[in-house]
Each structure stands twice: as C-alpha cells, then as structure tokens.
Design a protein around this motif. Structure first.
Motif, mmCIF file in Angstrom:
data_model
loop_
_atom_site.group_PDB
_atom_site.id
_atom_site.type_symbol
_atom_site.label_atom_id
_atom_site.label_comp_id
_atom_site.label_asym_id
_atom_site.label_seq_id
_atom_site.Cartn_x
_atom_site.Cartn_y
_atom_site.Cartn_z
ATOM 1 N N ALA A 153 0.871 -1.178 0.000
ATOM 2 C CA ALA A 153 0.000 0.000 0.000
ATOM 3 C C ALA A 153 0.908 1.228 0.000
ATOM 4 C CB ALA A 153 -0.919 -0.001 1.212
ATOM 5 N N TRP A 154 0.354 2.344 -0.441
ATOM 6 C CA TRP A 154 1.168 3.552 -0.588
ATOM 7 C C TRP A 154 0.430 4.763 -0.007
ATOM 8 C CZ3 TRP A 154 0.948 -0.400 -4.037
ATOM 9 C CH2 TRP A 154 2.171 -0.947 -4.456
ATOM 10 N N PRO A 155 1.167 5.700 0.589
ATOM 11 C CA PRO A 155 0.538 6.963 0.983
ATOM 12 C C PRO A 155 -0.085 7.623 -0.246
ATOM 13 C CG PRO A 155 2.773 6.789 1.888
ATOM 14 C CD PRO A 155 2.615 5.665 0.908
ATOM 15 N N THR A 156 -1.259 8.182 -0.090
ATOM 16 C CA THR A 156 -1.912 8.801 -1.248
ATOM 17 C C THR A 156 -1.074 9.934 -1.838
ATOM 18 O OG1 THR A 156 -3.221 10.205 0.247
ATOM 19 C CG2 THR A 156 -4.254 8.171 -0.548
ATOM 20 N N ALA A 157 -0.210 10.528 -1.033
ATOM 21 C CA ALA A 157 0.663 11.591 -1.546
ATOM 22 C C ALA A 157 1.611 11.078 -2.622
ATOM 23 C CB ALA A 157 1.460 12.203 -0.402
ATOM 24 N N TRP A 179 -7.717 3.806 1.775
ATOM 25 C CA TRP A 179 -7.981 3.337 3.130
ATOM 26 C C TRP A 179 -7.524 4.389 4.134
ATOM 27 C CZ3 TRP A 179 -9.853 -1.801 3.471
ATOM 28 C CH2 TRP A 179 -9.768 -2.536 2.280
ATOM 29 N N ARG A 180 -8.263 4.494 5.240
ATOM 30 C CA ARG A 180 -7.869 5.414 6.303
ATOM 31 C C ARG A 180 -7.288 4.607 7.465
ATOM 32 N NH1 ARG A 180 -8.871 10.687 6.904
ATOM 33 N NH2 ARG A 180 -10.439 10.618 5.235
ATOM 34 N N GLN A 183 -5.314 4.940 14.366
ATOM 35 C CA GLN A 183 -4.294 4.513 15.313
ATOM 36 C C GLN A 183 -4.804 3.378 16.193
ATOM 37 O OE1 GLN A 183 -2.741 7.681 17.687
ATOM 38 N NE2 GLN A 183 -0.938 6.523 18.319
ATOM 39 N N ASP A 184 -4.048 2.290 16.218
ATOM 40 C CA ASP A 184 -4.346 1.100 17.020
ATOM 41 C C ASP A 184 -5.640 0.395 16.595
ATOM 42 O OD1 ASP A 184 -2.066 1.612 18.577
ATOM 43 O OD2 ASP A 184 -3.199 2.941 19.908
ATOM 44 N N LYS A 185 -6.223 0.785 15.451
ATOM 45 C CA LYS A 185 -7.481 0.157 15.018
ATOM 46 C C LYS A 185 -7.391 -0.401 13.599
ATOM 47 C CE LYS A 185 -10.495 2.922 18.009
ATOM 48 N NZ LYS A 185 -11.652 3.861 18.052
ATOM 49 N N GLY A 186 -6.238 -0.305 12.976
ATOM 50 C CA GLY A 186 -6.080 -0.870 11.643
ATOM 51 C C GLY A 186 -6.524 0.068 10.536
ATOM 52 N N ALA A 187 -6.772 -0.513 9.358
ATOM 53 C CA ALA A 187 -7.134 0.249 8.163
ATOM 54 C C ALA A 187 -8.603 0.047 7.836
ATOM 55 C CB ALA A 187 -6.264 -0.179 6.990
ATOM 56 N N TYR A 188 -9.276 1.124 7.443
ATOM 57 C CA TYR A 188 -10.692 1.076 7.106
ATOM 58 C C TYR A 188 -10.892 1.660 5.708
ATOM 59 C CZ TYR A 188 -11.496 0.025 12.006
ATOM 60 O OH TYR A 188 -11.479 -0.584 13.245
ATOM 61 N N ARG A 189 -11.695 0.937 4.910
ATOM 62 C CA ARG A 189 -11.978 1.419 3.552
ATOM 63 C C ARG A 189 -12.554 2.829 3.637
ATOM 64 N NH1 ARG A 189 -13.085 -1.545 -1.295
ATOM 65 N NH2 ARG A 189 -12.941 -3.463 -0.072
ATOM 66 N N ASP A 228 -2.919 10.080 7.020
ATOM 67 C CA ASP A 228 -3.570 8.838 7.463
ATOM 68 C C ASP A 228 -4.276 8.108 6.327
ATOM 69 O OD1 ASP A 228 -5.527 10.773 7.148
ATOM 70 O OD2 ASP A 228 -6.739 10.070 8.839
ATOM 71 N N LEU A 229 -4.048 8.529 5.080
ATOM 72 C CA LEU A 229 -4.679 7.884 3.932
ATOM 73 C C LEU A 229 -3.637 7.115 3.123
ATOM 74 C CD1 LEU A 229 -7.146 10.617 2.602
ATOM 75 C CD2 LEU A 229 -7.694 8.580 3.940
#
Length: 241
Positions: A153-157, A179-180, A183-189, A228-229
């Motif tokens: 995965a890659w930073p959107t920047a 994906w966002r 912190q401590d909760k993983g990645a969310y679409r 965070d994206l």
C-alpha cells in the motif's frame, strides 16, 4: 451425525439471509467440530449457503476443507469461485496452486475484464501462495507504506509517482482503493477514486498501459492527500490479459 450441526448447516440455505447468517455465526462459534458435516453438505447447498460455508471455513482457519474449496473453483457461480480462491489463499493451501492456475486460465479464456472481482481474487491467491510474482519496480517498492494489514500500500501523496513508475515498467493500473489508517485500530476502507476507467482490451498492450496510466493519474489527482490515507493498487502485466 450431530443433529444441532445438521440443523445449522441446513439453515445456511434458508430463504432469509438473516437466518442463514445467524446459522453461519453459530457454526463458527462451535469450532472445528462442525467441519466434517459442513464439508460433506456444502456441495448440495445453494449459492448463498456455499458462500456462508466458505466464510465458516475461513473463520475456523483449518485447512481440512481445502479439497472442497478446490472443487468450488469449478462452480457455475462466479462469486463462489472468487470466494473459494480467496479462502484457499487465506488458509495457505499450497496444493491448490495447479487448480488456481487452471481457474485463472479459464477466466482469461472467457475474455472477462481483468479487474473483475474473480480475476482479482485468482491473481491475489496465486500471488499469496507464491505462484505469481507481480512486477514491483524498485522506486514503487521504496515508496510503500507499512500498515499491519495491507501490503503493498502507498501513501496517497505518492500515488501519482507510483502509477507513473508502474507504467514505465509496462504495468497497467486497473484501479486503486483508498484506506484510512486509525491509530491502534487498523485500516478502514475510505473511498475509491473519484474517476472510474475502462480501457479497450483489444488495443495493443502499450496503448492499454498508457490509457490506464492516464486515467489513474486523473483519479490520483482527485484523491485526497493526508498522512492517514493510503491506497492499495490493482495492476496487471501483459501476461495477465
């Protein structure tokens, strides 16, 4: 035969999806003891029941249903084939590689769009089981983010730079997903690209690569850039078409 398990397995074919899903969760809660009866019954279930069964197999993380899942790669339903491929990868069934290759060849011979969900699942399963090595150029590899659950995965920047690098190495970018990271909760679409694209697969490969690059760059330009994206990218080589 355990009558409770038999009843729950039968309910996977219920007319109500709510009843079927409740039965699915109950079977998962009962653990590996359900596997023998569920595996034996799955070929006789309808499509939704088979999808529920596949989710049970995946949740229980037990390789014993591997042979059944391999058989399901020849199902008449594309979603069943897709989910079976994903489950085989999740369960690490390396013996499924020849069947996955046959399924992917059949998918290609049917002329399906390469970004179809079944094709994506088959490519991912072959990759995850070590039977397919995607082309990942050095610059794109160096720009990767490192979330716990999504790789690569890659930073959107860095999306535009990665898309350009993949195209420069003869790779066609089919789509990406944002994906966002919490912190401590993983990645969310979070959202997909603001621009969708489809290309003429009858074109020469270099034209396909260029068209995919141009559309993907438009989508990347319209995508929010934030720390965070991150984005996962689906791309193919000429051999995948």
């Amino acid at each position: 035969m355990n009558s409770t398990i038999a009843q729950l397995v039968g309910e996977l074919d219920a007319d109500s999806s709510e009843v079927a899903e409740d039965a699915q969760y109950a079977l998962i809660a009962m653990g590996p003891d359900v596997l023998a009866q569920l595996t034996a019954a799955t070929p006789r279930l309808g499509v939704f029941g088979q999808l529920c069964a596949i989710e049970v197999f995946t949740a229980l993380k037990d390789p014993r249903p591997g042979s059944l899942l391999i058989d399901l790669l020849e199902s008449g339903n594309a979603t069943v084939r897709q989910w079976a491929a994903t489950a085989l990868a999740d369960l690490g069934i390396k013996g499924a590689v020849p069947a996955l290759r046959r399924a992917y060849e059949a998918f290609r011979q049917r002329g399906e769009a390469p970004d179809d969900s079944e094709g994506t699942a088959l490519r991912w399963a072959l990759t995850d089981l070590g039977a397919r090595k995607p082309v990942l150029p050095p610059r794109a590899a160096a720009l990767r983010a490192s979330p716990d659950t999504l790789d690569p995965a890659w930073p959107t920047a860095h999306l535009a730079e990665v898309i350009e690098d993949l195209a420069a190495h003869d790779q066609a970018v089919l789509h990406f997903q944002v994906w966002r990271i919490k912190q401590d909760k993983g990645a969310y679409r979070d959202h997909g690209p603001a621009v969708d694209w489809d290309v003429d697969r009858r074109s020469p490969w270099d034209r396909i690569v260029a068209d995919c690059r141009d559309w993907a760059l438009l989508a990347a330009e319209a995508t929010e850039k934030a720390p965070d994206l991150i984005a996962t990218i689906c791309w193919i080589d000429a051999s995948d078409l």
